[in-house]
Design an enzyme around this catalytic site. Structure first.
Site, mmCIF file in Angstrom:
data_model
loop_
_atom_site.group_PDB
_atom_site.id
_atom_site.type_symbol
_atom_site.label_atom_id
_atom_site.label_comp_id
_atom_site.label_asym_id
_atom_site.label_seq_id
_atom_site.Cartn_x
_atom_site.Cartn_y
_atom_site.Cartn_z
ATOM 1 N N CYS A 191 0.852 -1.190 0.000
ATOM 2 C CA CYS A 191 0.000 0.000 0.000
ATOM 3 C C CYS A 191 0.888 1.241 0.000
ATOM 4 O O CYS A 191 2.101 1.148 0.083
ATOM 5 C CB CYS A 191 -0.867 -0.004 1.242
ATOM 6 S SG CYS A 191 -1.761 -1.533 1.458
ATOM 7 N N ASN B 282 0.711 -0.270 6.178
ATOM 8 C CA ASN B 282 1.137 -1.085 5.046
ATOM 9 C C ASN B 282 1.848 -2.288 5.648
ATOM 10 O O ASN B 282 2.732 -2.139 6.478
ATOM 11 C CB ASN B 282 2.091 -0.297 4.133
ATOM 12 C CG ASN B 282 2.619 -1.167 2.993
ATOM 13 O OD1 ASN B 282 1.972 -2.128 2.583
ATOM 14 N ND2 ASN B 282 3.817 -0.876 2.525
ATOM 15 N N GLY B 283 1.439 -3.505 5.257
ATOM 16 C CA GLY B 283 2.089 -4.705 5.786
ATOM 17 C C GLY B 283 1.038 -5.747 6.136
ATOM 18 O O GLY B 283 -0.127 -5.643 5.755
ATOM 19 N N ARG C 177 1.881 1.804 -6.428
ATOM 20 C CA ARG C 177 1.962 0.767 -5.378
ATOM 21 C C ARG C 177 0.633 0.061 -5.220
ATOM 22 O O ARG C 177 0.486 -0.829 -4.396
ATOM 23 C CB ARG C 177 2.380 1.391 -4.046
ATOM 24 C CG ARG C 177 3.750 2.028 -4.027
ATOM 25 C CD ARG C 177 4.012 2.731 -2.705
ATOM 26 N NE ARG C 177 4.062 1.807 -1.584
ATOM 27 C CZ ARG C 177 5.151 1.111 -1.250
ATOM 28 N NH1 ARG C 177 6.257 1.250 -1.956
ATOM 29 N NH2 ARG C 177 5.148 0.286 -0.236
ATOM 30 N N LYS D 43 -0.571 -6.320 -20.110
ATOM 31 C CA LYS D 43 -0.302 -6.925 -18.798
ATOM 32 C C LYS D 43 -1.372 -7.953 -18.447
ATOM 33 O O LYS D 43 -1.085 -8.969 -17.859
ATOM 34 C CB LYS D 43 -0.242 -5.841 -17.714
ATOM 35 C CG LYS D 43 0.103 -6.371 -16.333
ATOM 36 C CD LYS D 43 1.437 -7.082 -16.312
ATOM 37 C CE LYS D 43 1.718 -7.775 -14.996
ATOM 38 N NZ LYS D 43 2.905 -8.685 -15.095
ATOM 39 N N TRP E 8 -3.698 -1.657 -1.329
ATOM 40 C CA TRP E 8 -3.587 -2.828 -2.205
ATOM 41 C C TRP E 8 -3.935 -3.986 -1.280
ATOM 42 O O TRP E 8 -3.109 -4.450 -0.507
ATOM 43 C CB TRP E 8 -2.175 -2.967 -2.754
ATOM 44 C CG TRP E 8 -1.998 -4.182 -3.604
ATOM 45 C CD1 TRP E 8 -1.621 -5.434 -3.196
ATOM 46 C CD2 TRP E 8 -2.205 -4.297 -5.008
ATOM 47 N NE1 TRP E 8 -1.589 -6.290 -4.256
ATOM 48 C CE2 TRP E 8 -1.941 -5.632 -5.378
ATOM 49 C CE3 TRP E 8 -2.597 -3.402 -5.988
ATOM 50 C CZ2 TRP E 8 -2.059 -6.084 -6.693
ATOM 51 C CZ3 TRP E 8 -2.685 -3.849 -7.293
ATOM 52 C CH2 TRP E 8 -2.434 -5.173 -7.634
ATOM 53 N N GLU F 190 9.414 -21.275 -18.743
ATOM 54 C CA GLU F 190 9.247 -19.892 -18.274
ATOM 55 C C GLU F 190 10.432 -19.034 -18.690
ATOM 56 O O GLU F 190 10.276 -17.888 -19.117
ATOM 57 C CB GLU F 190 9.067 -19.888 -16.754
ATOM 58 C CG GLU F 190 9.139 -18.528 -16.088
ATOM 59 C CD GLU F 190 8.103 -17.521 -16.576
ATOM 60 O OE1 GLU F 190 7.191 -17.906 -17.336
ATOM 61 O OE2 GLU F 190 8.229 -16.335 -16.214
ATOM 62 N N GLU G 291 9.381 -12.718 -24.728
ATOM 63 C CA GLU G 291 8.482 -11.587 -24.429
ATOM 64 C C GLU G 291 9.186 -10.246 -24.533
ATOM 65 O O GLU G 291 8.625 -9.275 -25.025
ATOM 66 C CB GLU G 291 7.984 -11.706 -22.982
ATOM 67 C CG GLU G 291 6.779 -12.523 -22.782
ATOM 68 C CD GLU G 291 6.239 -12.319 -21.386
ATOM 69 O OE1 GLU G 291 5.243 -11.611 -21.241
ATOM 70 O OE2 GLU G 291 6.834 -12.875 -20.440
ATOM 71 N N HIS H 251 14.597 -36.783 -29.347
ATOM 72 C CA HIS H 251 13.426 -37.141 -30.173
ATOM 73 C C HIS H 251 13.155 -36.072 -31.218
ATOM 74 O O HIS H 251 12.007 -35.820 -31.571
ATOM 75 C CB HIS H 251 12.210 -37.342 -29.258
ATOM 76 C CG HIS H 251 12.417 -38.418 -28.251
ATOM 77 N ND1 HIS H 251 12.345 -39.764 -28.563
ATOM 78 C CD2 HIS H 251 12.780 -38.339 -26.943
ATOM 79 C CE1 HIS H 251 12.621 -40.471 -27.469
ATOM 80 N NE2 HIS H 251 12.879 -39.641 -26.480
ATOM 81 N N LYS I 32 10.206 -15.650 -20.969
ATOM 82 C CA LYS I 32 10.745 -14.332 -20.571
ATOM 83 C C LYS I 32 11.575 -13.733 -21.699
ATOM 84 O O LYS I 32 11.460 -12.574 -22.043
ATOM 85 C CB LYS I 32 11.601 -14.486 -19.305
ATOM 86 C CG LYS I 32 10.822 -14.737 -18.050
ATOM 87 C CD LYS I 32 10.086 -13.547 -17.490
ATOM 88 C CE LYS I 32 8.676 -13.326 -17.826
ATOM 89 N NZ LYS I 32 7.605 -14.218 -17.684
HETATM 90 C C1 AGP Z 1 3.998 -13.549 -18.482
HETATM 91 O O1 AGP Z 1 5.217 -12.836 -18.396
HETATM 92 C C2 AGP Z 1 3.008 -12.867 -19.382
HETATM 93 N N1 AGP Z 1 2.788 -11.521 -18.975
HETATM 94 C C3 AGP Z 1 1.748 -13.691 -19.573
HETATM 95 O O2 AGP Z 1 2.121 -14.978 -20.012
HETATM 96 C C4 AGP Z 1 0.873 -13.877 -18.317
HETATM 97 O O3 AGP Z 1 1.511 -14.728 -17.419
HETATM 98 C C5 AGP Z 1 -0.454 -14.507 -18.755
HETATM 99 O O4 AGP Z 1 -1.095 -13.598 -19.634
HETATM 100 C C6 AGP Z 1 -1.378 -14.817 -17.576
HETATM 101 O O5 AGP Z 1 -1.717 -13.633 -16.919
HETATM 102 P P1 AGP Z 1 -2.467 -13.745 -15.500
HETATM 103 O O6 AGP Z 1 -1.506 -14.453 -14.574
HETATM 104 O O7 AGP Z 1 -2.737 -12.339 -15.103
HETATM 105 O O8 AGP Z 1 -3.705 -14.549 -15.697
#
Ligand code: AGP
Length: 609
Positions: free
Chosen positions: A2, A100-101, A27, A604, A74, A482, A489, A505, A486
Site C-alpha cells: 500500500c 502497510n504490511g 503501489r 499486462k 492494495w 518460463e 516476451e 526425439h 521471458k
Molecule cells: C507472463 O510474463 C506474461 N505476462 C503472460 O504470459 C501472463 O503470465 C499470462 O497472460 C497470464 O496472466 P495472469 O496471470 O494475469 O492470468
C-alpha cells in the site's frame, strides 16, 4: 503493497497528502482514504476505487487541516470496500491509523479484544492496531504505540494520529518501508520517495523497530523500549521517474529484486516451520472434502500455467493426488472430465485473464470446488472462485511476470503441503523440513541477487543470437519453459523451452554453433540424466549455459558458461532457478534496446479471448 503519506506543518495537509498518494498509485490502489485533525476533531474520508474518487469527494466537501495521514490500499486482508479502506479508527474515534504490511496475529488479537466487547467495523488486520493503541493510551500516543507493537507480530509501516495530541504524528516500521521527509517548519512521512520529492530531498529512512514522534519542527526516533535511536538524514537526488522505480532502470528489474520480500510476504503468517504448521485463512475446504478429492486440475495461461506445471509435482509428490495441468484456452473447449470431487486450481496474477476466468466458470458449472491463486483482491477470478490464496506481491507493473510467478509458486507450495498434511500424507517432521526450505528461500535469493554481473556478462555475449533452447527436467522443466517465455516476451528472440529428455526425439537436430542452450542442472534426482543431455548437445557444437549449484564442481568442464545459485531442496528449486533466467532475459532485452516494461504486442492482462 500500500501507499502511506502523512504531513504536519503550515500547508493544507489534505492537498499534500492527496498529491503524495497520487505519486504512490503505482503501489496499488483499490481504495484510498485520508484522516485529518481540525480543532481536536478527527475528519475521515474514504473511497473505493481509484484515488480520483477520494479527491472528488474532498473537492465536494473540502476540509483544511495542518496535520493528517492518508493511504492507498492494495488489499491483502478484506475485499476492497469503503469499510476496509484505511484509515482505521479505534471505537472512540480518537485514534486513527494507516498501515502497510501484514499483521500475522491479528485474528488472535482481535478475538481477545472482542471478548471485552470491542466491535470491529472492517475485515482488515489493520483495525486491531487502532483498538490496541486506544487500550494502552494514557495521554501519550508514543508510549501507547510502543506497548501495542510489543504485542503485534508481522510487518508494518504505520502512520498514527490522535485528536487529543493534534500536534504530532507517530510512525513505526517493521519489514515495510517508511521514510520521514524533513522540511522547514514541516515534516512528512511516506512509504516511498516519490511522494516526498516535491517538498524535500532530505529524508530519514526508518529501520526495523524504529518508532518516531514527529511534530512540525521536531523528529524523535525511539525503539520499543523508549531508547533514543539516531538515524542519519540522507539527501536524495533522484528525479521522479527514478524514484517510482526505486532507482532501478525498469519496473521489471525492480520487481525481480523485490522477490525476496514478496515471497516472504506471501508465506508470512501462513507457515510456522518450527511448529510444522500451515494456516491459509482464506481457504475453507472442509476436511472431509479434502479426504475425498479424486483429482486436481490446474488451469492458467502463460507464466501462470508454468507455475501450474510445477504445482503438479507438488500435489502428486506431497498429497498423492492425480493432477492434470492445462492451458485455460484449451481446457475450456476440451470437455474435461470433471465432477464434484475434482478440485480445480485457477492461477492468475491479474485475476482478469478471459480464458482463465472462462475455465473457472466451466469448473463451477460442473460442481467442482474452485481455488484461485491470485495477486489482485477484488478481481473477477478472486471474487468468483470459492476459495482464494492471495500472493502478496503488490502490483506487478512490468508486463513480463516475475515476482508474481515466484509468488504463485510459493502459494502453491504452501497449499500442497497443507493439503498433504491434512490428508495424512506427510509426517510432521517432513512438513517442518519442507516449510523450513521455503522459509530459507528469500535469503538465498537475496544472496544470489547481490552479484548478478555474471548474468549480465553472459547476456552481452548472446544478446544478438537468433534462437535459444532452454532445457530442464522434472520440477525444472516448467522453469525452462518460463525462461524461454521471458526471453521471447521482452527481447523478441525466438526461444524454446524443452524437456531435456526430449532432445533426442527431434530438437537435437536444431543444435549447431549458432544456438546457445540454457540448461537448468541443479542437484536433483534427474541430475545425471540432465548432464548427459547437455553432453549430447555440446558434442553437436552447442554452446552450453547452465544454471547450477555453486557447490557443483563436476558441471564446470561440461558447460561453457555457468550461473551459480545456492542449493535448495528440489521441490522449491524452481523459485530459485527462475531468478537467473529472469535476469538473463532482462539484460539481453536492455542490450538490444527493447522496451522492457511494455514489450511490443503485449498487454499486462489479456482480458480478451
Ligand atoms: C507472463 O510474463 C506474461 N505476462 C503472460 O504470459 C501472463 O503470465 C499470462 O497472460 C497470464 O496472466 P495472469 O496471470 O494475469 O492470468
Amino acid at each position: 503493497m500500500c501507499g502511506i503519506v502523512g504531513y504536519i506543518g503550515k500547508k493544507n495537509a489534505v492537498d499534500v497528502i492527496l498529491k503524495g498518494l497520487k505519486k504512490l498509485e503505482y503501489r496499488g490502489y483499490d481504495s484510498a482514504g485520508i484522516a485529518v485533525v481540525v480543532d481536536k476533531e478527527l475528519y475521515i474520508r474514504r473511497s473505493v476505487g481509484k484515488l480520483c474518487n477520494l479527491s472528488a469527494s474532498l473537492e465536494k466537501n473540502p476540509v483544511n487541516a495542518n496535520i493528517g495521514i492518508g493511504h492507498t490500499r492494495w488489499a491483502t486482508h478484506g475485499k476492497p470496500s469503503e469499510e476496509n479502506a484505511h484509515p482505521h479508527m479505534d471505537p472512540t474515534k480518537s485514534i486513527v491509523i494507516v498501515h502497510n504490511g501484514i499483521i500475522e496475529n491479528y485474528v488472535e488479537l482481535r478475538a481477545k479484544l472482542q471478548i471485552y466487547g470491542q466491535e470491529f467495523k472492517s475485515e482488515t488486520d489493520t483495525e486491531v492496531i487502532a483498538h490496541l493503541i486506544k487500550k494502552h493510551y494514557k495521554n501519550n500516543l508514543l508510549h501507547a504505540t510502543q506497548k501495542t507493537l510489543s504485542e503485534v507480530r508481522g510487518s508494518y509501516a504505520l502512520g498514527i494520529v490522535c485528536k487529543d495530541e493534534p500536534d504530532k504524528i507517530i510512525c513505526a516500521r517493521r519489514d515495510a518501508p517508511l521514510i520521514i521527509g524533513v522540511g522547514k517548519g514541516e515534516n512528512f512521512i511516506a512509504s516511498d520517495i516519490p511522494a516526498l520529492l516535491p517538498y524535500t530531498r532530505d529524508m530519514i529512512f526508518l529501520e526495523n523497530g524504529d518508532i518516531a514522534e514527529i511534530t512540525a519542527d521536531k523528529i524523535i526516533i525511539k525503539d520499543i523500549k523508549d531508547n533514543i535511536i539516531n538515524r542519519e538524514m540522507k539527501n536524495i537526488q533522484w528525479d521522479a521517474a527514478q524514484a517510482e522505480k526505486d532507482g532501478y532502470k525498469h519496473f521489471m528489474l525492480k520487481e525481480i529484486f523485490e522477490q525476496p520480500r514478496t515471497i516472504e510476504d506471501t508465506f508470512r503468517g501462513r507457515i510456522y516451520p518450527d511448529e510444522g504448521k500451515v494456516y491459509i485463512e482464506e481457504v475453507k475446504l472442509k476436511e472431509e472434502y479434502i479426504r475425498n478429492i479424486s483429482n486436481i486440475y490446474v488451469v492458467a495461461c502463460g507464466t501462470a500455467y508454468y507455475a501450474g506445471l510445477v504445482s503438479r509435482f507438488l500435489f502428486e509428490n506431497f498429497s498423492k493426488i492425480p493432477t492434470e495441468v492445462d492451458i485455460a484456452s484449451e481446457f475450456r473447449y476440451r470437455e474435461p472430465i470433471l465432477n464434484e470431487k475434482t478440485l480445480v486450481v485457477i492461477i492468475s496474477q491479474s485475476g482478469e485473464t478471459a480464458d482463465t476466468l472462462a475455465a473457472l466458470r466451466l469448473a463451477k458449472s460442473k460442481g467442482c470446488q474452485t481455488l484461485a491463486v491470485c495477486n489482485v483482491l477484488g478481481s473477477s477470478i478472486s471474487r468468483e472462485a470459492m476459495h482464494v490464496i492471495y500472493t502478496h506481491c503488490g502490483p506487478e507493473i512490468g508486463v513480463a511476470s516475475t515476482k508474481a510467478f515466484t509468488g504463485q509458486l510459493t502459494a502453491l507450495y504452501i497449499f500442497a503441503l497443507d493439503l498433504a498434511s491434512k490428508k495424512g500424507k506427510l509426517t510432521n517432521e517432513e512438513l517442518k523440513k519442507y516449510l523450513k526450505e521455503l522459509w530459507e528461500i528469500p535469503l538465498k535469493i537475496s544472496e544470489f541477487l547481490k552479484n548478478t554481473e555474471s548474468v549480465q556478462a553472459i547476456a552481452k555475449v548472446f544478446a544478438h543470437k537468433r534462437d535459444f533452447l532452454y532445457l530442464g527436467r522434472y520440477v525444472n522443466y516448467p522453469v525452462a519453459l518460463e525462461g524461454a517465455l521471458k526471453l521471447k516476451e521482452i527481447s523478441y528472440i525466438h526461444a524454446e523451452g524443452y524437456a531435456a529428455g526430449e532432445m533426442k526425439h527431434g530438437p537435437i537436430a536444431l543444435i549447431d554453433e549458432s544456438m546457445p542452450i540454457v540448461a537448468i542442472v541443479v542437484e536433483s534426482k534427474v541430475y545425471e540424466k540432465t548432464i548427459s543431455n547437455i553432453e549430447e548437445a555440446k558434442a553437436r557444437g552447442g554452446t552450453i549455459i547452465v544454471v547450477a549449484n555453486e557447490s557443483d564442481k563436476e558441471i564446470r568442464d561440461k558447460s561453457d558458461y555457468i550461473i551459480c545459485v545456492p542449493k535448495t531442496d528440489e521441490f522449491v528449486s524452481p523459485i530459485m532457478t527462475v531468478i537467473p533466467l529472469q535476469l538473463l532475459a532482462y539484460y539481453i532485452s536492455v542490450f538490444l534496446g527493447c522496451d522492457v516494461d511494455q514489450p511490443r504486442n503485449l498487454a499486462k492482462s489479456v482480458t480478451v479471448e
